[in-house]
Scaffold this active site. Structure first.
Site, mmCIF file in Angstrom:
data_model
loop_
_atom_site.group_PDB
_atom_site.id
_atom_site.type_symbol
_atom_site.label_atom_id
_atom_site.label_comp_id
_atom_site.label_asym_id
_atom_site.label_seq_id
_atom_site.Cartn_x
_atom_site.Cartn_y
_atom_site.Cartn_z
ATOM 1 N N LYS A 111 0.677 -1.109 0.053
ATOM 2 C CA LYS A 111 -0.052 -0.180 0.041
ATOM 3 C C LYS A 111 0.929 1.134 0.106
ATOM 4 C CE LYS A 111 -4.382 -1.939 1.662
ATOM 5 N NZ LYS A 111 -5.196 -2.222 2.798
ATOM 6 N N LYS A 193 -6.794 -11.691 -6.125
ATOM 7 C CA LYS A 193 -7.529 -11.825 -5.053
ATOM 8 C C LYS A 193 -8.788 -11.148 -4.980
ATOM 9 C CE LYS A 193 -7.529 -9.813 -0.805
ATOM 10 N NZ LYS A 193 -7.648 -9.322 0.410
ATOM 11 N N LYS A 196 -12.564 -5.857 -1.905
ATOM 12 C CA LYS A 196 -13.473 -4.643 -2.068
ATOM 13 C C LYS A 196 -12.670 -3.485 -2.750
ATOM 14 C CE LYS A 196 -14.542 -5.376 2.757
ATOM 15 N NZ LYS A 196 -13.371 -5.102 3.510
HETATM 16 P P1 ADP Z 1 -10.900 -6.897 1.166
HETATM 17 O O1 ADP Z 1 -9.689 -7.343 1.175
HETATM 18 O O2 ADP Z 1 -11.876 -6.999 0.244
HETATM 19 O O3 ADP Z 1 -10.738 -5.015 1.489
HETATM 20 P P2 ADP Z 1 -10.691 -7.007 4.177
HETATM 21 O O4 ADP Z 1 -9.247 -6.524 3.942
HETATM 22 O O5 ADP Z 1 -11.425 -6.268 4.706
HETATM 23 O O6 ADP Z 1 -10.944 -7.438 2.546
HETATM 24 O O7 ADP Z 1 -10.770 -8.612 4.790
HETATM 25 C C1 ADP Z 1 -11.886 -8.888 5.497
HETATM 26 C C2 ADP Z 1 -11.929 -10.323 5.766
HETATM 27 O O8 ADP Z 1 -11.868 -11.269 4.936
HETATM 28 C C3 ADP Z 1 -10.394 -10.750 6.375
HETATM 29 O O9 ADP Z 1 -10.466 -11.685 7.195
HETATM 30 C C4 ADP Z 1 -9.654 -11.278 5.059
HETATM 31 O O10 ADP Z 1 -8.518 -12.235 5.326
HETATM 32 C C5 ADP Z 1 -10.915 -11.833 4.365
HETATM 33 N N1 ADP Z 1 -10.828 -11.761 3.084
HETATM 34 C C6 ADP Z 1 -10.471 -10.828 2.101
HETATM 35 N N2 ADP Z 1 -10.577 -11.166 0.817
HETATM 36 C C7 ADP Z 1 -10.312 -12.403 0.747
HETATM 37 C C8 ADP Z 1 -10.399 -13.309 -0.333
HETATM 38 N N3 ADP Z 1 -10.487 -12.757 -1.670
HETATM 39 N N4 ADP Z 1 -10.623 -14.602 -0.003
HETATM 40 C C9 ADP Z 1 -10.608 -15.247 1.194
HETATM 41 N N5 ADP Z 1 -10.799 -14.174 2.327
HETATM 42 C C10 ADP Z 1 -10.758 -12.920 2.087
#
Ligand code: ADP
Ligand code: TRP
Length: 326
Positions: A111, A193, A196
């Site tokens: 980031k 991956k 959001k």
């Molecule tokens: P994002 O990457 O979408 O912003 P977050 O970082 O807020 O999501 O993650 C929230 C939860 O969801 C965490 O426990 C994270 O490890 C899990 N998570 C996020 N993206 C994935 C994914 N593509 N596959 C599995 N788990 C995920």
């Protein structure tokens, strides 16, 4: 009874990667453990954000977690910034966190490279996360794979604080991650991956039609150029989604029909769409009920914060006492 705890940032809408990688596990674990879940709004201000949008998303995230099945009668749900002890303990933990450990966190490296000027919050993000967990002396933390490194840092902090100030006692347990079989769901592009912040996700509350519109063009095994080309299920994202949403017999049938070109990719996606509808329809229904009665969200968050403030205060008081701050 071990205590489980986890959080999620309100940085966008809850998607099926979050659900399969983390939140679905929360819903299952709340049956067996003392459980605490929260919306990590203080974490989300470490990235550029817009106040009006943040205000809306915090609420929507809490409502989505309830729709996904977090039950306030079984688990505690709260908003991180409603419990000021999170930031108080973060400051204290800054004094036992080695700078080098923060600088080598993958998330920080990723980031910070993408930004012209890097704010300190991005660096100390994992210290706040350690405070989130250790405030409640959480033992188990159900998250997706990308959070494993942050949990290692939480263990470093716990260990260091215990060694310096624990007085021979391991006051803070070393929290362990709990992963699901779907620890890392790929996005619909099949490249990155599901996230959001990338436009490659299916929202947990999207309608059946919206989901189909996204599934239809989604990436599959590139070897299946024509309908008659056989494929390798393991390299196809749609197959992995089947493993998460479809019963084992269906998963087996998908694998056979992919390898033998018995089905085209669209046939396979139609079956996935049905499986997803089966699992997601009750969630959408609950979301609609909650939208009708917004007090459900307010009440859950108020009760959760009241309960957590008591536990959090006790921890900070103990920590201050041990450190000569009280
Ligand atoms: P994002 O990457 O979408 O912003 P977050 O970082 O807020 O999501 O993650 C929230 C939860 O969801 C965490 O426990 C994270 O490890 C899990 N998570 C996020 N993206 C994935 C994914 N593509 N596959 C599995 N788990 C995920
Ligand atoms: N950093 C986590 C994420 O992006 C969210 C989070 C904040 C969290 N505090 C936490 C997760 C404490 C588990 C425990 O997904």
């Amino acid at each position: 009874m071990p205590r489980i705890l986890s959080g999620i940032q309100p940085s966008g809408e809850l998607h099926i990667g979050n659900y399969l990688g983390a939140v679905k596990n929360w819903v299952e674990l709340q049956e067996r453990y003392e459980s605490i879940f929260f919306v990590a709004d203080y974490h989300s201000i470490t990235q550029p954000f817009e106040p009006q949008l943040l205000r809306r998303r915090r609420r929507e995230m809490a409502a989505s977690l309830l729709a996904a099945g977090i039950d306030p009668a079984k688990a505690t749900l709260f908003m991180q910034s409603d419990v000021p002890e999170h930031t108080e303990l973060t400051w204290i933990f800054n004094s036992v966190t080695p700078l080098g450990e923060l600088e080598r966190q993958t998330q920080f490296k990723d980031k910070s490279q993408r930004q012209e000027s890097v704010m300190v919050g991005l660096l100390t993000y994992p210290v706040l996360q350690a405070a989130d967990i250790l405030l409640y002396r959480g033992d188990l933390v159900p998250v997706g794979e990308d959070q494993v490194q942050h949990l290692e840092l939480s263990r470093v902090v716990a260990r260091r604080w215990n060694a310096q100030f624990g007085g021979g006692e391991d006051y803070f347990p070393e929290p362990q991650p709990v992963l699901t079989p779907a620890r890392r769901i790929m996005g619909l592009d099949g490249q990155a991956k599901m996230s959001k912040s990338l436009n490659n996700y299916i929202g947990l509350l999207e309608t059946s039609e919206q989901i189909w519109a996204k599934l239809r063009p989604a990436a599959t095994d590139p070897a299946r150029q024509r309908r008659t080309d056989p494929g390798t299920p393991e390299v196809c994202n749609i197959y992995h989604l089947h493993k998460a949403f479809s019963p084992p017999e269906t998963v087996e049938m998908v694998a056979v029909n992919c390898r033998t070109a018995g089905w085209g990719c669209i046939d396979c996606k139609k079956v996935l769409h049905e499986s997803m509808d089966r699992e997601l329809t009750p969630i959408r229904r609950r979301a609609a009920e909650i939208a009708e009665r917004p007090a459900i969200v307010d009440e859950a968050l108020a009760a959760g914060a009241a309960k957590c403030r008591v536990i959090a205060r006790e921890t900070v008081d103990h920590v201050k006492e041990r450190m000569g701050l009280a």
